[in-house]
Design a protein around this motif. Structure first.
Motif, PDB file in Angstrom:
ATOM      1  N   ILE A  79       0.832  -1.203   0.000  1.00 58.69           N
ATOM      2  CA  ILE A  79       0.000   0.000   0.000  1.00 58.69           C
ATOM      3  C   ILE A  79       0.864   1.249   0.000  1.00 58.69           C
ATOM      4  CG2 ILE A  79      -1.683   1.304   1.349  1.00 58.69           C
ATOM      5  CD1 ILE A  79      -2.689  -1.399   2.406  1.00 58.69           C
ATOM      6  N   LYS A  80       1.900   1.270   0.839  1.00 59.57           N
ATOM      7  CA  LYS A  80       2.759   2.449   0.920  1.00 59.57           C
ATOM      8  C   LYS A  80       3.495   2.689  -0.390  1.00 59.57           C
ATOM      9  CE  LYS A  80       4.983   3.446   4.647  1.00 59.57           C
ATOM     10  NZ  LYS A  80       5.891   3.390   5.810  1.00 59.57           N
ATOM     11  N   ASP A  81       3.925   1.615  -1.058  1.00 55.90           N
ATOM     12  CA  ASP A  81       4.600   1.776  -2.347  1.00 55.90           C
ATOM     13  C   ASP A  81       3.653   2.368  -3.386  1.00 55.90           C
ATOM     14  OD1 ASP A  81       6.893   0.767  -1.272  1.00 55.90           O
ATOM     15  OD2 ASP A  81       6.672  -1.242  -2.109  1.00 55.90           O
ATOM     16  N   ALA A 224     -17.143  -0.070   6.839  1.00 55.22           N
ATOM     17  CA  ALA A 224     -16.349  -0.281   5.630  1.00 55.22           C
ATOM     18  C   ALA A 224     -17.271  -0.083   4.438  1.00 55.22           C
ATOM     19  CB  ALA A 224     -15.723  -1.670   5.620  1.00 55.22           C
ATOM     20  N   HIS A 225     -16.680   0.080   3.251  1.00 54.52           N
ATOM     21  CA  HIS A 225     -17.455   0.263   2.031  1.00 54.52           C
ATOM     22  C   HIS A 225     -17.264  -0.938   1.111  1.00 54.52           C
ATOM     23  CE1 HIS A 225     -18.568   4.663   2.342  1.00 54.52           C
ATOM     24  NE2 HIS A 225     -17.708   4.530   3.337  1.00 54.52           N
ATOM     25  N   GLU A 248     -13.428  -1.620   0.704  1.00 51.30           N
ATOM     26  CA  GLU A 248     -12.635  -0.499   1.210  1.00 51.30           C
ATOM     27  C   GLU A 248     -12.637  -0.546   2.736  1.00 51.30           C
ATOM     28  OE1 GLU A 248     -12.216   4.365   0.703  1.00 51.30           O
ATOM     29  OE2 GLU A 248     -13.914   3.298  -0.198  1.00 51.30           O
ATOM     30  N   ILE A 249     -11.477  -0.800   3.307  1.00 48.44           N
ATOM     31  CA  ILE A 249     -11.360  -1.000   4.749  1.00 48.44           C
ATOM     32  C   ILE A 249     -10.281  -0.085   5.318  1.00 48.44           C
ATOM     33  CG2 ILE A 249     -12.206  -3.373   4.751  1.00 48.44           C
ATOM     34  CD1 ILE A 249      -9.361  -4.355   4.603  1.00 48.44           C
ATOM     35  N   PRO A 250     -10.280   0.131   6.631  1.00 52.87           N
ATOM     36  CA  PRO A 250      -9.263   0.999   7.247  1.00 52.87           C
ATOM     37  C   PRO A 250      -7.860   0.422   7.089  1.00 52.87           C
ATOM     38  CG  PRO A 250     -11.125   0.682   8.731  1.00 52.87           C
ATOM     39  CD  PRO A 250     -11.303  -0.289   7.604  1.00 52.87           C
ATOM     40  N   ARG A 251      -6.908   1.302   6.840  1.00 50.16           N
ATOM     41  CA  ARG A 251      -5.520   0.864   6.738  1.00 50.16           C
ATOM     42  C   ARG A 251      -4.989   0.342   8.063  1.00 50.16           C
ATOM     43  NH1 ARG A 251      -1.988   4.352   2.544  1.00 50.16           N
ATOM     44  NH2 ARG A 251      -3.491   4.422   0.842  1.00 50.16           N
ATOM     45  N   HIS A 354       3.845  13.812  -0.901  1.00 48.01           N
ATOM     46  CA  HIS A 354       3.289  15.007  -1.536  1.00 48.01           C
ATOM     47  C   HIS A 354       1.783  15.118  -1.315  1.00 48.01           C
ATOM     48  CE1 HIS A 354       7.112  15.695  -3.591  1.00 48.01           C
ATOM     49  NE2 HIS A 354       7.105  14.414  -3.924  1.00 48.01           N
ATOM     50  N   ALA A 355       1.264  14.413  -0.330  1.00 44.17           N
ATOM     51  CA  ALA A 355      -0.170  14.467  -0.037  1.00 44.17           C
ATOM     52  C   ALA A 355      -0.412  13.754   1.295  1.00 44.17           C
ATOM     53  CB  ALA A 355      -0.984  13.796  -1.142  1.00 44.17           C
ATOM     54  N   PRO A 356      -1.509  14.076   1.980  1.00 44.85           N
ATOM     55  CA  PRO A 356      -1.832  13.354   3.212  1.00 44.85           C
ATOM     56  C   PRO A 356      -2.084  11.874   2.922  1.00 44.85           C
ATOM     57  CG  PRO A 356      -3.117  15.378   3.019  1.00 44.85           C
ATOM     58  CD  PRO A 356      -2.449  15.162   1.700  1.00 44.85           C
ATOM     59  N   MET A 357      -1.720  11.020   3.849  1.00 45.97           N
ATOM     60  CA  MET A 357      -1.936   9.586   3.674  1.00 45.97           C
ATOM     61  C   MET A 357      -3.420   9.260   3.839  1.00 45.97           C
ATOM     62  SD  MET A 357      -0.567   6.368   5.934  1.00 45.97           S
ATOM     63  CE  MET A 357       1.155   6.579   5.502  1.00 45.97           C
ATOM     64  N   PRO A 358      -4.026   8.522   2.899  1.00 47.80           N
ATOM     65  CA  PRO A 358      -5.431   8.104   3.065  1.00 47.80           C
ATOM     66  C   PRO A 358      -5.579   7.193   4.281  1.00 47.80           C
ATOM     67  CG  PRO A 358      -4.675   7.787   0.804  1.00 47.80           C
ATOM     68  CD  PRO A 358      -3.459   8.081   1.622  1.00 47.80           C
ATOM     69  N   THR A 359      -6.777   7.138   4.800  1.00 48.61           N
ATOM     70  CA  THR A 359      -7.046   6.296   5.978  1.00 48.61           C
ATOM     71  C   THR A 359      -7.614   4.937   5.603  1.00 48.61           C
ATOM     72  OG1 THR A 359      -9.244   7.267   6.210  1.00 48.61           O
ATOM     73  CG2 THR A 359      -7.433   8.309   7.431  1.00 48.61           C
ATOM     74  N   THR A 360      -7.967   4.737   4.320  1.00 51.55           N
ATOM     75  CA  THR A 360      -8.540   3.461   3.876  1.00 51.55           C
ATOM     76  C   THR A 360      -7.802   2.970   2.625  1.00 51.55           C
ATOM     77  OG1 THR A 360     -10.201   4.553   2.481  1.00 51.55           O
ATOM     78  CG2 THR A 360     -10.814   4.081   4.777  1.00 51.55           C
ATOM     79  N   PHE A 361      -8.080   1.750   2.233  1.00 54.91           N
ATOM     80  CA  PHE A 361      -7.562   1.198   0.980  1.00 54.91           C
ATOM     81  C   PHE A 361      -8.536   0.149   0.472  1.00 54.91           C
ATOM     82  CE2 PHE A 361      -6.297  -1.807   4.091  1.00 54.91           C
ATOM     83  CZ  PHE A 361      -6.008  -3.011   3.474  1.00 54.91           C
ATOM     84  N   LYS A 362      -8.462  -0.144  -0.826  1.00 52.52           N
ATOM     85  CA  LYS A 362      -9.379  -1.105  -1.434  1.00 52.52           C
ATOM     86  C   LYS A 362      -8.666  -2.417  -1.734  1.00 52.52           C
ATOM     87  CE  LYS A 362     -12.467   2.284  -3.621  1.00 52.52           C
ATOM     88  NZ  LYS A 362     -12.987   2.811  -4.901  1.00 52.52           N
ATOM     89  N   VAL A 363      -9.395  -3.508  -1.526  1.00 49.98           N
ATOM     90  CA  VAL A 363      -8.858  -4.838  -1.790  1.00 49.98           C
ATOM     91  C   VAL A 363      -9.898  -5.659  -2.546  1.00 49.98           C
ATOM     92  CG1 VAL A 363      -7.256  -4.921   0.149  1.00 49.98           C
ATOM     93  CG2 VAL A 363      -9.639  -5.587   0.497  1.00 49.98           C
TER      94      VAL A 363
END
Length: 543
Positions: A79-81, A224-225, A248-251, A354-363
């Motif tokens: 995710i970080k990459d 979650a979404h 879409e769940i919390p990181r 270069h931007a705030p880190m999102p709080t969620t990610f999609k899997v």
């Protein structure tokens, strides 16, 4: 015989490699053979004191590795990459995975294979279903066009599971809580190179920078979404359809709190200035403190900060190298440094991204929907909650699972369970039908038996035999209910190969747990025979 090395599945025959198993004929010329493994033979030899013979084999068995649990690749790193701007892989995946209706396939996202504790399953599911897939073909007088408003679902679990969740949230974890970490701040007393006496100058005693403990792990996931696409169907049966969906769940479910190295360095030098302002320091090209100036015997140099422990190597320009190592007491000094978590990162992390880190990610996961009036889906969800934990675990090595006689990988039997969700009150209006949702790990596609070699077939059969060993009957074992995927979960997706085939069984709407009685034995034997017939397995393939 005494037990050898075992995994939590309790099976008596486990070996780190296929070479750790032996087939012994009790009666030569007869098919009744006994399979044993190195660790069990070793335990028996020690119990009866037979250690004077086969010394090389005993020494070899002593070196057999212990079983260890296998976990998915580091999704937090993936995710970080992907967060870094200008990542060419992101744009490429967007174009490759666009469906005919113009929407993005969930295949664009990494497949989620982590085991989520039941107390971290999202309590609420916000379902985005523009195609009204949740109606499962049911007509609705309100219209059949696209649905813009999301549907709100709630997590529905058995009372036993709810009780276990309440216990998990109030009982301390088995592992001790993480304590504050520490890093050294180095200085040294210096002597005059001629007199060897301690110089009359400012000297800072060695200090240990105490880092505050990390924040506590989450105890719940409020929501979650879920994004369903009608064109992203994985399969369908007589009672249900399965879709590949984006979840879409919390990181915070996969990313542990971490510390920024730059923040640690700046905090330590700030504390150094407060504790000993007379000690000279300097800054690097970025304007941050980086070195402490000290004097050592026969060496005039700057002492460069590094967090590699209590020893450093310094070099005088063009001459010899001196290695310093400190032994003795150190004072502990707390420093002001904050842990980074999704949505709450330091300035350096924001500058890097270069931007705030999102709080969620999609899997990528799978969602199973059922027709109106079907009772298989709630029963299947209940079975997932009642399965023993080792059904979901991956372990190193191999088992021999009776009535099988060949080693098969000691991997998971079933997909990971990510919750059973039903519509909240008021979501279905005027008689509208909305299917419940069973969220599971996406474990690939159904097998074609003709494409499987004998090792693959034995591995597929061993999954059913593992269920039987725990007193479960599948009651619907067909090739369509055996899924195949490529590569071990420990491997990064880009490195998984088609030659490495892994299997899982699904569809437990008819499954049940039975007492081990005569009726149970008859049902088990029938299902095992049908399994062998379906997979083309003979009883004694090595004769």
């Amino acid at each position: 015989m005494p037990a050898g090395k075992q995994t939590p599945n309790g099976l008596p025959l486990w070996g780190a490699t296929v070479l750790d198993f032996f087939l012994v004929e009790r009666a030569p010329g007869h098919a009744w053979m006994t399979a044993v493994n190195s660790s069990r033979l070793l335990a028996w030899a020690k119990e009866v004191g037979e250690l004077e013979h086969a010394k090389e084999e005993i020494a070899w068995a002593e070196e057999e590795e212990n079983p260890k649990e296998l976990f998915p690749y580091d999704m937090a790193r993936l995710i970080k990459d992907a967060d870094y701007p200008g990542n060419p892989v992101t744009e490429l995946r967007d174009e490759e995975h666009r469906l005919p209706n113009g929407r993005m396939s969930a295949m664009r996202y990494p497949t989620f294979q982590n085991c989520l504790p039941l107390h971290l399953l999202p309590e609420k599911l916000i379902v985005h279903d523009p195609d009204n897939t949740l109606r499962m073909g049911q007509k609705f007088k309100g219209g059949s066009g696209e649905c813009d408003a999301p549907r709100i679902y709630k997590l529905e679990l058995t009372q036993e599971t709810r009780d276990a969740i309440a216990t998990a949230r109030t009982t301390p974890a088995d592992s001790p809580p993480k304590k504050a970490d520490s890093d050294p701040i180095h200085t040294t007393k210096s002597k005059d190179a001629t007199t060897r006496k301690v110089k009359e100058e400012a000297v800072l005693e060695p200090m240990m920078a105490a880092i505050p403990p990390p924040p506590s792990p989450p105890l719940s996931t409020p929501e979650a979404h879920l994004y369903i696409n009608a064109d992203d169907k994985l399969g369908e049966g007589n009672h249900s359809h399965v879709y590949r969906v984006a979840w879409e769940i919390p990181r915070s479910l996969v990313m542990e709190p971490y510390l920024c190295d730059q923040c640690i360095t700046e905090s330590m030098f700030k504390k150094l200035e407060e504790e000993a302002p007379e000690v000279k320091t300097s800054t690097n090209e970025k304007g941050t403190l980086s070195t402490v100036e000290v004097t050592m015997p026969d060496v005039d140099t700057e002492f460069i900060w590094a967090d590699t422990g209590l020893s450093e190597t310094v070099t005088k320009a063009g001459e010899s190298t001196v290695h310093l190592e400190y032994e003795g007491l150190m004072s502990s000094v707390p420093i002001d440094v904050k842990w980074s978590t999704p949505g709450n990162v330091c300035k350096h992390e924001e500058e890097r991204n270069h931007a705030p880190m999102p709080t969620t990610f999609k899997v990528d996961v799978s969602a199973k929907l059922s027709y109106k009036g079907d009772n298989h889906l709630p029963r299947e969800a209940q079975n997932y909650q009642n399965f023993p934990g080792h059904f979901f675990q991956h372990w190193s090595g191999y088992n021999i699972v009776w009535p099988g006689q060949d080693p098969t990988p000691a991997l998971a039997v079933v997909p990971q369970f990510y919750g059973y969700y039903v519509p909240e009150d008021g979501q279905a209006k005027d008689g509208e039908y909305l299917s419940p949702i069973l969220l599971l790990e996406n474990c690939g596609t159904p097998v074609n038996v003709d494409d499987l070699n004998i090792d693959d077939r034995n591995e597929c059969a061993s999954l059913l035999f593992r269920m039987h060993a725990e007193g479960w009957l599948h009651n619907s074992f067909f090739p369509r209910n055996v899924l195949m995927q490529y590569g071990d979960i420990t491997q990064w997706p880009a490195f998984r190969q088609e030659k490495d085939r892994r299997f899982r069984i699904i569809d437990f709407g008819r499954s049940g747990q039975y007492a081990k009685s005569r009726d149970w034995d008859s049902a088990r034997i029938r299902e095992e025979r049908e399994c062998k017939r379906t997979l083309g397995i003979t009883d004694f393939p090595h004769l």
